[in-house]
Scaffold this active site. Structure first.
Site, PDB file in Angstrom:
ATOM      1  CD  GLU A   1      42.028  37.914  48.279  1.00  0.00           C
ATOM      2  OE1 GLU A   1      42.911  38.292  49.059  1.00  0.00           O
ATOM      3  OE2 GLU A   1      42.241  37.755  47.068  1.00  0.00           O
TER       4      GLU A   1
ATOM      5  CG  ASP B   1      40.373  36.173  44.748  1.00  0.00           C
ATOM      6  OD1 ASP B   1      41.261  36.989  44.454  1.00  0.00           O
ATOM      7  OD2 ASP B   1      40.317  35.583  45.842  1.00  0.00           O
TER       8      ASP B   1
ATOM      9  CB  SER C   1      45.191  38.889  46.286  1.00  0.00           C
ATOM     10  OG  SER C   1      45.351  38.549  47.621  1.00  0.00           O
TER      11      SER C   1
END
Ligand code: NAG
Ligand code: NAG
Ligand code: NAG
Ligand code: NAG
Ligand code: NAG
Length: 636
Positions: A303, A307, A552
């Site tokens: 994650e 990002d 995400s």
């Protein structure tokens, strides 16, 4: 939107005074009750009565019923006050609980034997904290505390219901820890009593991978097989060099134990981002948040790496990215931990107190009741992207509404809050759906909306894809690879004005064929608001590239685009965007998004909702087209 538990000021002073003087005159009233234990949890033993429980009373706020109107005043493109955002002290002054609320709750606690030195009012006055034992908490709240075990092994303290004296009820939104499974619970002598941190793998909110890829495909013709930064630039017209980087900010939030790995950011930068090799995001550590120096696995780094690699690359080295790393790796954190930091209680931490190491409730008998509105408030970034989420049903309505109002306040201050809309279509995290009794299970049949995506004061971002055989100049489709774009209708929030026309238009043109028992058709907040690509991202993770999928990915991409709009606005002497929803749904912005009209968001044994011309509960208004957005936003 609806506000629960508004202060009822009809009590006359003499009545209130006599009620305080003799608590027996004020009968206890049920304040909140849980209908069921959340999925994955089992109730186990009673808690030792001498164990410590930090009780937090969420005090009812003043003027909160006006927040929607106040927010429109500074966020609606037709408002003469557009962009006149508020300062932190204006916010604190407007919404601070009334002296009557604070005094009523304090007096009751003192009458009940709580010494003043065990009580602490938060700097924003929103919370009254009490250092309590289980026995005392059970007596104060007529509750019974138990330990709850999660299937992942984590433990949590909670009760099934709790009560407050009738005269206190209107002054308290809710109390933690009680029935909520998000509350930050600390037992300093035993670290195992945390709730499941939101960044914990297996909570269903992290991206998915189909594994490592053999070789990077970097030609623009290959964007249907691998998404790399050039694909996103082409899709969304994002060719922009920031010029106001020193005056602008872009924040990405990560919840421990998720963390990025610098060597992976460097590997990504070597391939894709001139000048970013060796560059780290600017770390703002919240409640012990830190970034480990070594890689561990996709579950822990996927994650954050995703990002930051895309977020940093798309805004280029001309714009620093602020990383809010929230929670230490043992306790983790909740969204409220982050909001606390932005809204006042962060000062405790800045002042040298680390709530994870030091006593959470220092003995502060006096002071702290006035003049602290600005104390320690972290200046939040102009745009904040979060790729984590709960199911709405994991939280009580009162809790979700209070947190949502907090996003509204940050919107008033000029912050754009983006949340990924979830990866399970109309189902909740992990594919769980609701049953008629409110429980969640994989075989449930009722759609299970995501939170905070359903909060009307955030911008929810869904996912699209470049379908196989298509190129970046053709329209994208709803994401139907590995994940499905989260979307649907809230069970807690009603339709905000800004999207009424869009949602009604959708429902009229596309009468939904499902039984009204499986989705909320009673005038609810609908989501997502917009979307961006969420399939086949090439992400450097633990030393090599993997293919990654998720809303995400979509949220930090939209965040980067809006950050570049802010750059242009700031360089023209204009304020940042703030809350964008009233603007993006407005007539003036029609055509600024690329409409997505193909694909659905399956879940709960259905095909989900249909995409369609205009807004839909799969891809929202569509994907952002930077040149159009820039032109329109420069006129406001
Ligand atoms: C980004 O941060 C670095 C390190 O703090 C600083 O030297 C640089 O000037 C910043 N860049 C911009 C555009 O503000
Ligand atoms: C790009 O990534 C690959 C790993 O897939 C790596 O072997 C290669 O060295 C990187 N390219 C550059 C220019 O560093
Ligand atoms: C549907 O949403 C509304 C808020 O818009 C809420 O009042 C109602 O309880 C919800 N219905 C169900 C079945 O959850
Ligand atoms: C989606 O569109 C198809 C084809 O037009 C239609 O049969 C179906 O009922 C629609 N789905 C919903 C949920 O309305
Ligand atoms: C709709 O999307 C699917 C992939 O989900 C794709 O295969 C198909 O070609 C698309 N249809 C149109 C008309 O673009």
């Amino acid at each position: 939107m609806r506000s629960f538990f508004l202060p009822v000021l009809s009590l006359t002073l003499s009545l209130a005074a006599s009620a305080i003087a003799d608590p027996t005159l004020s009968p206890w009233k049920l304040h909140e009750r849980r209908s069921h234990i959340p999925a994955g949890w089992t109730r186990t033993q009673k808690l030792d009565s001498s164990a410590s429980v930090p009780l937090r009373f969420a005090l009812a706020q003043s003027n909160i019923e006006n927040i929607e109107a106040l927010l429109y005043d500074v966020s609606h493109p037709d408002s003469p006050n557009y962009g006149n955002h508020w300062s932190a002290s204006q916010i604190a002054a407007k919404f601070a609980p009334s002296t009557e609320s604070i005094d009523t709750v304090r007096s009751w606690l003192i009458e009940s034997g709580v010494e003043p030195h065990r009580m602490k009012l938060s700097p924003t006055k929103g919370w009254l904290e009490v250092a309590s034992t289980v026995e005392e908490a059970e007596n104060l709240l007529l509750a019974e505390y138990h330990v709850y075990d999660h299937e992942t092994g984590t433990k949590h303290i909670a009760c099934e219901s709790y009560h407050l004296p009738e005269h206190v009820t209107p002054h308290v939104d809710f109390v933690t820890p009680t029935i909520h499974f998000d509350a930050k619970v600390q037992k300093r002598t035993d670290k195992s009593y945390g709730r499941v941190p939101i960044g914990q793998p297996g909570q269903g909110s992290t991206p998915k991978t189909t594994g490592q890829i053999d070789g990077l495909l970097t030609q623009i013709e290959d964007c249907d097989k691998q998404i790399t930064p050039i694909c996103l630039r082409a899709l969304y017209g994002l060719w922009y060099q920031p010029v106001a980087g020193d005056k602008n900010s872009y924040g990405i939030v990560e919840y421990s134990p998720q963390a990025y790995v610098q060597s992976d950011l460097d590997l990504f930068a070597k391939n894709f981002s001139t000048g970013l090799e060796g560059v780290s995001p600017t770390l703002v550590s919240i409640d012990g948040g830190s970034v480990p120096t070594s890689a561990s696995s996709f579950d822990y780094n996927g994650e954050s790496n995703l990002d930051l690699e895309y977020g940093m690359t798309l805004v280029t080295k001309g714009q620093n990215v602020t990383l809010y790393q929230v929670g230490d790796s043992v306790e983790g954190a909740s969204f409220n931990t982050f909001l606390d930091a932005l809204d006042g209680t962060y000062c405790t931490f800045e002042g040298g107190d680390d709530p994870n190491q030091d006593p959470v409730y220092p003995d502060t008998a006096s002071g702290g009741y006035s003049g602290q509105e600005d104390c320690g408030t972290v200046t939040p970034a102009n745009v904040i992207s979060t790729s984590y989420g709960y199911n709405e049903a994991d939280l009580s309505a009162a809790y979700a509404i209070r947190q949502c109002n907090e996003y509204g306040k940050l919107g008033l201050m000029g912050v754009t809050f983006l949340f990924s809309s979830g990866d399970w279509g109309v189902a909740g995290n992990g594919g769980y759906c609701l049953n008629a009794d409110g429980t969640q299970s994989p075989d449930g049949t009722i759609f299970n909306p995501a939170f905070p995506a359903t909060c009307p004061y955030v911008t929810a971002v869904g996912a699209t894809q470049v379908s196989s055989g298509k190129n970046v100049w053709e329209p994208e489709d709803a994401c139907e690879q590995v994940i499905y774009s989260g979307g649907g209708f809230s069970n807690y929030f009603s339709t905000p004005d800004y999207q009424k026309a869009a949602v009604e238009g959708y429902l009229q043109a596309n009468p939904i064929s499902y039984s009204k028992d499986i989705y909320n058709s009673t005038g609810s907040r609908a989501y997502p608001d917009l979307s961006a690509n969420g399939a086949n991202y090439a992400v450097a993770i633990d030393g090599s590239f993997s293919l990654v999928y998720g809303t995400s990915a979509a949220s930090p991409v939209v965040g980067a685009i809006l950050t570049m709009v802010n750059d242009a606005r700031i360089s023209h002497g204009k304020p940042p965007l703030g809350f964008i929803n009233p603007t993006i749904y407005s007539a003036g912005f029609a055509g600024a998004f690329k409409d997505i009209t193909n694909g659905t968001n399956p879940g709960c044994g259905t095909l989900g909702f249909n995409t369609t011309k205009g807004w839909d509960p799969v891809t929202g208004l569509g994907t952002p087209y930077f040149p159009s957005l820039l032109a329109k936003w420069l006129t406001l």
